[in-house]
Write a protein that holds these residues in place. Structure first.
Motif, mmCIF file in Angstrom:
data_model
loop_
_atom_site.group_PDB
_atom_site.id
_atom_site.type_symbol
_atom_site.label_atom_id
_atom_site.label_comp_id
_atom_site.label_asym_id
_atom_site.label_seq_id
_atom_site.Cartn_x
_atom_site.Cartn_y
_atom_site.Cartn_z
ATOM 1 N N PHE A 333 0.837 -1.205 0.000
ATOM 2 C CA PHE A 333 0.000 0.000 0.000
ATOM 3 C C PHE A 333 0.875 1.259 0.000
ATOM 4 O O PHE A 333 0.645 2.204 -0.751
ATOM 5 N N ILE A 334 1.935 1.234 0.817
ATOM 6 C CA ILE A 334 2.823 2.393 0.883
ATOM 7 C C ILE A 334 3.556 2.575 -0.447
ATOM 8 O O ILE A 334 3.777 3.705 -0.919
ATOM 9 N N SER A 335 3.936 1.473 -1.105
ATOM 10 C CA SER A 335 4.646 1.571 -2.391
ATOM 11 C C SER A 335 3.766 2.220 -3.454
ATOM 12 O O SER A 335 4.214 3.065 -4.240
ATOM 13 N N PHE A 336 2.503 1.769 -3.484
ATOM 14 C CA PHE A 336 1.593 2.386 -4.475
ATOM 15 C C PHE A 336 1.379 3.867 -4.197
ATOM 16 O O PHE A 336 1.305 4.691 -5.112
ATOM 17 N N LEU A 337 1.274 4.230 -2.928
ATOM 18 C CA LEU A 337 1.127 5.655 -2.613
ATOM 19 C C LEU A 337 2.374 6.445 -3.057
ATOM 20 O O LEU A 337 2.278 7.521 -3.639
ATOM 21 N N ALA A 338 3.558 5.875 -2.790
ATOM 22 C CA ALA A 338 4.797 6.558 -3.181
ATOM 23 C C ALA A 338 4.896 6.689 -4.698
ATOM 24 O O ALA A 338 5.315 7.740 -5.233
ATOM 25 N N TYR A 339 4.544 5.639 -5.411
ATOM 26 C CA TYR A 339 4.598 5.700 -6.878
ATOM 27 C C TYR A 339 3.638 6.751 -7.415
ATOM 28 O O TYR A 339 3.952 7.519 -8.326
ATOM 29 N N GLY A 340 2.422 6.773 -6.828
ATOM 30 C CA GLY A 340 1.448 7.773 -7.285
ATOM 31 C C GLY A 340 1.905 9.187 -7.030
ATOM 32 O O GLY A 340 1.757 10.073 -7.877
ATOM 33 N N ILE A 341 2.495 9.372 -5.802
ATOM 34 C CA ILE A 341 2.990 10.727 -5.491
ATOM 35 C C ILE A 341 4.107 11.115 -6.456
ATOM 36 O O ILE A 341 4.180 12.232 -6.982
ATOM 37 N N ARG A 342 5.017 10.173 -6.743
ATOM 38 C CA ARG A 342 6.126 10.442 -7.666
ATOM 39 C C ARG A 342 5.627 10.731 -9.066
ATOM 40 O O ARG A 342 6.123 11.659 -9.743
ATOM 41 N N ALA A 343 4.635 9.976 -9.527
ATOM 42 C CA ALA A 343 4.092 10.192 -10.878
ATOM 43 C C ALA A 343 3.419 11.547 -10.983
ATOM 44 O O ALA A 343 3.598 12.291 -11.957
ATOM 45 N N LEU A 344 2.617 11.898 -9.996
ATOM 46 C CA LEU A 344 1.956 13.203 -10.021
ATOM 47 C C LEU A 344 2.972 14.344 -9.972
ATOM 48 O O LEU A 344 2.800 15.379 -10.603
#
Length: 418
Positions: A333-344
């Motif tokens: 869950f934390i990885s997906f949040l980090a990836y989303g934040i990085r992509a945005l």
């Protein structure tokens, strides 16, 4: 040749003063005629008047009087030849002119047997010749002082001439002679005044010609000056106009070229303007999503960390399998949040970067058009600017991109080697 022509020749001649000062004394004792003429034009006019006066009598006049008419014509012709030969068409000095004039002058003065047309004696003889021609010879001889009483007709002619001259010595005759003398004086005074008027007229014509020549010279000088000024003005104006025409054509050519370039780059500039606006909106939209996702991640972390059930924490401590399960779920869950934040984050800053690039391309387009207008761009610089305008822009999305960090990757990094 007329008297007016003679006046004009005298006025234009360099010897005009001398020609106006010459004199001629005409004396005909048998007519009681004594006249001094001053000025060449006065002499010429006198001869012209005599010729014209004799013409009025016609041809029915005595041969002796016809000889006077012919002699006056001869004198006039000689004076015309004198003017043509020694004044107009020859280079003589004043002394030579005077010598030639004395020769002509003697020809006229030495002939003292002529008759003038306006003498009373002349009219008397013409009337005798026409009315009683047989008495004419006696009357003519009496007038000329040749007294001959050879026959009756000659005697009567002498008497008629005698009566014309004296008529009987009476008071009436005295009065008639006095009136005749008075008229003769008036005639002589008139001719003297006429001679003086001719001289004054010639001098006036000379003065008028000199003033006219000076005035003509001034007009010619003014004309030359104005023509020179006009030529200078025209040449300068022509040069200025040629320069203006050349400069204008160059400016028009530059403007046409600039306009063509403007038409060529107008749509790209509009596109870059619209693209910059759109990318700015997308960037701010990504920022809003990024802020929202960060806030959501913070909230979920808070909930996971502070609101985790006690059973889950005990499973970690006791090393139960359920603890591993929840750990994998948490890390994923934390990885997906980090990836989303990085992509945005990439999307937001890439949008701002592309928007700034589009704005710079738009400004560079107008700078390029301005340089073209001032003819400050050569072909090499134009090629470089075109490459800058239409080169590919880095989005920043793919550089250093990687997939989301999965649990096995993290464990590999933790427990793996290189």
């Amino acid at each position: 040749m007329t008297t007016n022509e003679i006046r004009k020749i005298i006025a234009d001649s360099e010897f005009s003063d001398w020609l106006n000062s010459v004199n001629l004394q005409i004396e005909y004792p048998h007519l009681d005629f004594d006249q001094t003429l001053t000025g060449f034009s006065s002499v010429f006019k006198f001869l012209e008047q005599q010729i014209n006066g004799w013409e009025k009598f016609g041809e029915n006049i005595p041969n002796e009087l016809k000889a006077s008419k012919k002699q006056f014509s001869t004198f006039k012709t000689r004076l015309e030849n004198y003017i043509n030969s020694y004044v107009i068409n020859s280079n003589h000095n004043e002394s030579q002119l005077n010598n030639y004039w004395n020769s002509e002058k003697n020809q006229i003065q030495n002939n003292k047997t002529l008759f003038v047309y306006d003498s009373p004696i002349t009219e008397f003889l013409i009337n005798i010749h026409r009315d009683v021609p047989k008495y004419y010879a006696g009357a003519y001889n009496f007038v000329m002082g040749n007294y001959n009483f050879s026959n009756k007709d000659s005697m009567i002619g002498h008497l008629l001439a005698y009566e014309f001259e004296l008529k009987d010595y009476t008071e009436l005759t005295k009065r008639r002679n006095k009136e005749k003398s008075s008229i003769g004086k008036l005639r002589n005074d008139f001719r003297s005044q006429l001679s003086e008027s001719e001289t004054q007229l010639s001098e006036h014509l000379k003065s008028a010609n000199i003033e006219f020549e000076n005035y003509t010279q001034k007009i010619d000088e003014l004309k030359t000056e104005k023509e020179s000024n006009f030529d200078d003005w025209f040449d300068n104006t022509k040069i200025e106009f040629d320069n203006f025409d050349t400069t204008t054509k160059e400016k028009i050519s530059d403007l046409e070229h600039t306009y063509e370039e403007l038409l060529r780059l107008k749509k790209p500039a509009e596109y870059w303007n619209q693209r910059a606006t759109k990318l700015n909106k997308e960037g701010w939209k990504a920022i809003y999503w990024l802020v929202g996702l960060v806030a959501f991640a913070c909230v979920t972390l808070y909930l996971l960390l502070w609101l985790t059930p006690d059973g889950m924490l005990l499973s970690f401590i006791k090393g139960q399998a359920s603890a591993i399960k929840w750990s994998i779920i948490y890390v994923t869950f934390i990885s997906f949040l980090a990836y989303g934040i990085r992509a945005l984050n990439k999307v937001a800053f890439s949008s701002f970067h592309l928007a700034r690039d589009a704005e710079e391309r738009e400004q560079l387009t107008y700078v390029y058009l301005s340089l073209i207008k001032d003819s400050a761009v050569d072909e090499k610089e134009k090629s470089l600017i075109m490459q800058s305008l239409f080169s590919r822009a880095e989005t920043g999305l793919l550089k250093g991109d990687s997939g989301p960090a999965m649990p096995n990757d993290i464990s590999g990094k933790i427990f793996g080697g290189n």
